[in-house]
Design a protein around this motif. Sequence first.
Motif: not given
Length: 319
Positions: A271-295
């Motif tokens: 459970m601690f590992m799930v919490m740690s991975v989710l906490a670390g991956m959440l900003p990583v996931s949100f940051s993968m692509f620009p929020q203000c996208g460009e085309i």
Amino acid sequence: MDANLRLWRAEGQSFFQRFLLWADALDPLLLLKSSNEIRRTRLLIQTNEKTLSEPIQNNQTKEAFLLSLSSVHPDTDKIIPVLFRPPAFMPITLPLVILSSAQHQAKRSFFSQFLFHTYTTSFTLVNGNGTSKAEEYSLQQKQIFLGLGAISYSACIGALPLAFMNRYELKSSLMQLVVRKLLPAPLLGLTSAFNVAMVRSPEFDNGIEVMDRNGKVIGVSKKAGEKAVRETALSRAVLFGTTFFLPEVLTYCVQRAKLVKNPRALSPVRMFMVMSVLAGMLPVSFSMFPQCGEIKRADLEPEILSSTEETEFFYNRGI
């Protein structure tokens, strides 16, 4: 262009910049701010928008922007319901992820995954791009219908391997490994991406607004909508696929290394590992692509290009 998108353009060009912004904006304490405080911060931001071409130096202004990023939808300028704000995502999804990963009966697995997908799909709907052009009532009806269908389908797919294994009494160690350890991560990642694509399908069916570098709306683009949905779906698949897979690998390593002698202690460790991975991956996931996208200009529809000479266009990707 909304102040949130201006901030993402000014200070969210690189992955590392976006990661740092999201790490601050995902602070659960921001959920305690009242609607009046949020409105006051928006007023403060509007008086400081001219400084967005340079890094923010004033701490009060930075805190105001963080509250705005975490609480206000950039397309509608409305305050997001507290349960669906980005800082609420981890506190709510964490117990749902743990509950979904701990089930060994098909019926319980279906119920827990139904709850999980209900919340994540609702979060996606609330935080998606808000400029799809269609009748508001029919659009909401379509998104709710698609969302319910996607949630039910995803919960069934997630519970199907357990149902199959229990129905045919497949108890071999290999089958246990495949069904309970290896399959959940890719299944949850794929179904999470599927739900994003389904509930936000009006964005590539009807298009989303694209703007020039000055924030002026140039037109409505289906190609920009498709790009926004595709990037968000991929980021969601990475988030939950990794959150299910990595703790299993780490738990296996702990068992092999015999770091935990009492088998009962493995559950809290996991459970601690799930919490740690989710906490670390959440900003990583949100940051993968620009929020203000460009085309680029070459990727847009001809009817939009005929009205402007701009070469770069921007849009709200959504979360």
